[in-house]
Motif scaffolding. Structure first.
Motif, PDB file in Angstrom:
ATOM      1  N   UNK A  12       3.824  -2.221  -5.091  1.00  0.00           N
ATOM      2  CA  UNK A  12       5.010  -1.391  -5.328  1.00  0.00           C
ATOM      3  C   UNK A  12       6.113  -2.203  -5.990  1.00  0.00           C
ATOM      4  N   UNK A  13       7.065  -1.508  -6.595  1.00  0.00           N
ATOM      5  CA  UNK A  13       8.110  -2.206  -7.340  1.00  0.00           C
ATOM      6  C   UNK A  13       9.008  -3.065  -6.456  1.00  0.00           C
ATOM      7  N   UNK A  14       9.009  -2.801  -5.151  1.00  0.00           N
ATOM      8  CA  UNK A  14       9.816  -3.627  -4.247  1.00  0.00           C
ATOM      9  C   UNK A  14       9.073  -4.816  -3.675  1.00  0.00           C
ATOM     10  N   UNK A  15       7.934  -5.141  -4.252  1.00  0.00           N
ATOM     11  CA  UNK A  15       7.051  -6.149  -3.651  1.00  0.00           C
ATOM     12  C   UNK A  15       7.700  -7.519  -3.523  1.00  0.00           C
ATOM     13  N   UNK A  16       8.589  -7.857  -4.443  1.00  0.00           N
ATOM     14  CA  UNK A  16       9.165  -9.213  -4.452  1.00  0.00           C
ATOM     15  C   UNK A  16      10.260  -9.390  -3.415  1.00  0.00           C
ATOM     16  N   UNK A  45       0.283   4.829  -9.566  1.00  0.00           N
ATOM     17  CA  UNK A  45       1.206   3.692  -9.584  1.00  0.00           C
ATOM     18  C   UNK A  45       2.600   4.128  -9.143  1.00  0.00           C
ATOM     19  N   UNK A  46       2.977   5.345  -9.516  1.00  0.00           N
ATOM     20  CA  UNK A  46       4.282   5.871  -9.092  1.00  0.00           C
ATOM     21  C   UNK A  46       4.309   6.132  -7.589  1.00  0.00           C
ATOM     22  N   UNK A  47       3.159   6.530  -7.029  1.00  0.00           N
ATOM     23  CA  UNK A  47       3.093   6.767  -5.582  1.00  0.00           C
ATOM     24  C   UNK A  47       3.304   5.463  -4.814  1.00  0.00           C
ATOM     25  N   UNK A  48       2.754   4.371  -5.336  1.00  0.00           N
ATOM     26  CA  UNK A  48       2.975   3.066  -4.695  1.00  0.00           C
ATOM     27  C   UNK A  48       4.460   2.715  -4.683  1.00  0.00           C
ATOM     28  N   UNK A  49       5.146   3.010  -5.791  1.00  0.00           N
ATOM     29  CA  UNK A  49       6.591   2.748  -5.856  1.00  0.00           C
ATOM     30  C   UNK A  49       7.368   3.683  -4.934  1.00  0.00           C
ATOM     31  N   UNK A  54       1.111  -0.737  -0.813  1.00  0.00           N
ATOM     32  CA  UNK A  54       0.142  -1.312  -1.737  1.00  0.00           C
ATOM     33  C   UNK A  54      -1.060  -0.367  -1.795  1.00  0.00           C
ATOM     34  N   UNK A  55      -1.584  -0.135  -2.993  1.00  0.00           N
ATOM     35  CA  UNK A  55      -2.805   0.651  -3.127  1.00  0.00           C
ATOM     36  C   UNK A  55      -3.922  -0.280  -3.580  1.00  0.00           C
ATOM     37  N   UNK A  56      -5.040  -0.257  -2.861  1.00  0.00           N
ATOM     38  CA  UNK A  56      -6.207  -1.059  -3.225  1.00  0.00           C
ATOM     39  C   UNK A  56      -7.368  -0.113  -3.532  1.00  0.00           C
ATOM     40  N   UNK A  57      -7.920  -0.239  -4.731  1.00  0.00           N
ATOM     41  CA  UNK A  57      -9.080   0.568  -5.136  1.00  0.00           C
ATOM     42  C   UNK A  57     -10.307  -0.337  -5.183  1.00  0.00           C
ATOM     43  N   UNK A  58     -11.145  -0.287  -4.146  1.00  0.00           N
ATOM     44  CA  UNK A  58     -12.340  -1.133  -4.117  1.00  0.00           C
ATOM     45  C   UNK A  58     -13.420  -0.593  -5.066  1.00  0.00           C
TER      46      UNK A  58
END
Length: 240
Positions: A12-16, A45-49, A54-58
């Motif tokens: 997500x965009x707030x990860x840092x 990607x917008x949903x993660x933000x 975090x979204x992980x696609x295995x």
């Protein structure tokens, strides 16, 4: 399985900011790959933000059904997704490394896989979802290479039951899993999803069950993941 397997990780965009984030594991369907979700529905990607997870696609290979094959030792995708990948993600990313910070969902084969893995690993995942999931494989004895993973259904009926989500709900412990299921009313998996819903009701297992007009396609799943993300975000928002 002694091989390198790719995965997509969306931060997500707030990860840092330095805090830890919950993780949504998002599984693809039969014939798909780790890249399918992000290519077909880039809006995830917008949903993660939006929800700050975090979204992980295995990668579940084309037809693993996300279980460890009792027939072919080269196909151990339960061990990979539920143990090895989770461990790797927790070691390499800023995650809430406990079940209250982990959810899993997927489409079709991945809907089956998400519930199957969550039912069997309630210490790992706190929430599970399915979109158009193949939640009972027994009515499809020739489908999607399942006989290659389990052996023929008429020869190994008990084995097929042991790998069908609908036959594993006895594993669910009270208040252990938040569950959401949805399926389009014109989907070829609609009847097995209705049956799963009825079985969960009969066994007094709380869950969300949603149907809406739709077939087994990306238009349905691109819409569905928005609603499932709300459910998962509500779960992640619960205080431990």
């Amino acid at each position: 399985m002694k091989k390198n397997i790719k995965a997509v990780v969306i931060k997500p965009d707030g990860y840092k900011t330095g805090k830890s984030f919950p993780v949504l594991y998002l599984l693809h369907g039969a014939g798909g790959s780790y890249a399918e979700w992000v290519n077909k529905v880039p809006a995830i990607k917008n949903l993660a933000d939006q929800y700050q997870f975090i979204i992980v696609c295995p990668d579940g290979n084309v037809t693993s059904w996300y279980f460890d094959s009792p027939v072919d030792p080269e196909w151990k995708y339960e061990t990979y997704v539920a143990k090895e990948l989770v461990t790797y993600i927790d070691e390499h990313y800023k995650t809430i490394a406990e079940k209250r910070g982990r959810a899993i969902t997927g489409l079709s084969m991945g809907g089956h896989g998400a519930l199957y893995l969550a039912f069997k690993h309630q210490d790992v995942y706190g929430a599970a979802g399915s979109m158009s999931g193949g939640v009972d494989i027994k009515p499809f004895p020739n489908g999607w290479n399942i006989p290659k993973r389990l052996g023929p259904e008429d020869e190994f009926p008990e084995r097929w039951k042991q790998h069908s989500v609908i036959d594993l709900i006895y594993l669910i412990k009270p208040k252990s899993l938040a569950i959401t299921i949805d399926c389009g009313t014109e989907d070829f998996f609609y009847k097995v999803n209705l049956r799963l819903h009825d079985e969960l009701l009969y066994n007094n297992i709380p869950h969300d069950f949603t149907t809406r007009p739709g077939v087994h396609n990306w238009e349905y799943w691109a819409n569905s993941i928005k609603f499932q993300s709300v459910f998962m975000n509500n779960f992640f928002g619960q205080k431990p």
